[in-house]
Design a protein around this motif. Structure first.
Motif, PDB file in Angstrom:
ATOM      1  N   SER A  17       0.403  -1.263  -0.468  1.00 38.25           N
ATOM      2  CA  SER A  17       0.086  -0.165   0.502  1.00 38.25           C
ATOM      3  C   SER A  17       0.712   1.374  -0.245  1.00 38.25           C
ATOM      4  CB  SER A  17      -0.886  -0.125   1.323  1.00 38.25           C
ATOM      5  OG  SER A  17      -1.948  -1.609   1.041  1.00 38.25           O
ATOM      6  N   ILE A  21       0.783   4.350  -2.864  1.00 35.85           N
ATOM      7  CA  ILE A  21       0.783   5.701  -2.158  1.00 35.85           C
ATOM      8  C   ILE A  21       1.773   6.413  -2.856  1.00 35.85           C
ATOM      9  CG2 ILE A  21       0.635   7.468  -0.670  1.00 35.85           C
ATOM     10  CD1 ILE A  21      -0.845   4.797   0.365  1.00 35.85           C
ATOM     11  N   VAL A 153      -0.978  12.716  -0.194  1.00 37.30           N
ATOM     12  CA  VAL A 153      -0.219  11.831  -0.500  1.00 37.30           C
ATOM     13  C   VAL A 153       0.067  11.749   1.098  1.00 37.30           C
ATOM     14  CG1 VAL A 153       1.094  10.722  -1.581  1.00 37.30           C
ATOM     15  CG2 VAL A 153      -0.579  12.141  -2.669  1.00 37.30           C
ATOM     16  N   GLU A 156      -1.260  10.738   3.789  1.00 37.84           N
ATOM     17  CA  GLU A 156      -1.549   8.906   3.882  1.00 37.84           C
ATOM     18  C   GLU A 156      -0.484   7.615   3.661  1.00 37.84           C
ATOM     19  OE1 GLU A 156      -3.784   7.957  -0.205  1.00 37.84           O
ATOM     20  OE2 GLU A 156      -4.611  10.027  -0.141  1.00 37.84           O
ATOM     21  N   ALA A 160      -0.879   4.852   6.267  1.00 35.43           N
ATOM     22  CA  ALA A 160      -0.030   3.842   5.844  1.00 35.43           C
ATOM     23  C   ALA A 160       1.425   2.791   7.510  1.00 35.43           C
ATOM     24  CB  ALA A 160       0.116   3.535   4.909  1.00 35.43           C
TER      25      ALA A 160
END
Length: 240
Positions: A17, A21, A153, A156, A160
């Motif tokens: 993931s 990203i 981003v 994110e 993560a």
């Protein structure tokens, strides 16, 4: 499947993931580079126009100085002609006056052409400056949008990464270190299950016979001799 392996597979999912990203973040770089390139071209065009205009202005000033000097010479020649008492003196003075007139006519014609060219160059320079200013204004909006997108981003990635760190707490330091070393090198999936014939699920390299019994328990994670991936035996659920 033991709990450490389960945690490692979860970490691998988080890493996949994160890479996805990060790829989205990396895709922003060419867009920013295109903006930088366009802005640089516009700025260079302004610099070239200003430099060319400055060179022509220097020529103009030098030409104006020559014309002033030649007019003084012309006036002196006229004065000599007006005070000449002998034919020879008058003839020589007249020749100098005519020569000075021709030089002045040529230089004044050149001055006129140069002045017109400077007017055009000033207009072109103004156009380039206005275009560069308009681009800066337009790009400020695009750059702000890119910055906001990048910040989103990055947020994110941070979220993560926090999940990844939490998942890694269930993995022993030795196994996690092995995984991280391979992951940093590959920047791709690291852990693969063995196929039914005890071959690597990534490169199909067969596991040596002497290693198969110990891996069949599902508790060991070994390194593939062919590709370096980490391998485990996927034990069938009870009742299958």
């Amino acid at each position: 499947m033991n709990t450490e392996l389960e945690a490692l597979l979860v970490v691998q999912q988080h890493d996949e993931s994160i890479r996805a990203i990060e790829a989205r973040r990396d895709s922003l770089a060419p867009r920013l580079a295109a903006l930088d390139k366009a802005r640089q071209r516009a700025r260079e065009e302004v610099v070239r126009s200003e430099a060319a205009l400055e060179r022509e202005l220097d020529r103009l000033h030098a030409l104006e100085a020559r014309i002033t000097e030649h007019r003084v010479r012309h006036d002196k020649s006229v004065e000599v002609l007006n005070h000449a008492h002998k034919l020879k003196e008058a003839t020589a003075a007249m020749a100098q006056v005519e020569a000075a007139k021709r030089v002045l006519a040529e230089e004044e014609s050149e001055l006129l052409a140069l002045s017109r060219r400077i007017i055009e160059m000033r207009a072109a320079t103004t156009t380039h400056r206005d275009a560069a200013a308009a681009m800066e204004q337009t790009q400020s909006i695009a750059r702000a949008a890119l910055a906001a997108e990048r910040d989103g981003v990055d947020a994110e990635i941070a979220a993560a990464t926090a999940l990844r760190v939490a998942s890694a707490e269930g993995i022993g330091s030795a196994l996690l270190s092995r995984y991280d070393r391979v992951h940093v090198r590959r920047r791709a999936r690291v852990v693969f299950p063995l196929d039914s014939d005890f071959s690597c699920g990534h490169c199909d390299t067969s596991i040596p016979m002497q290693r198969r019994p110990s891996m069949a328990s599902g508790n060991l994670i070994e390194t593939c001799e062919g590709c370096g991936a980490l391998l485990y035996f996927r034990v069938a659920p009870k009742g299958d």
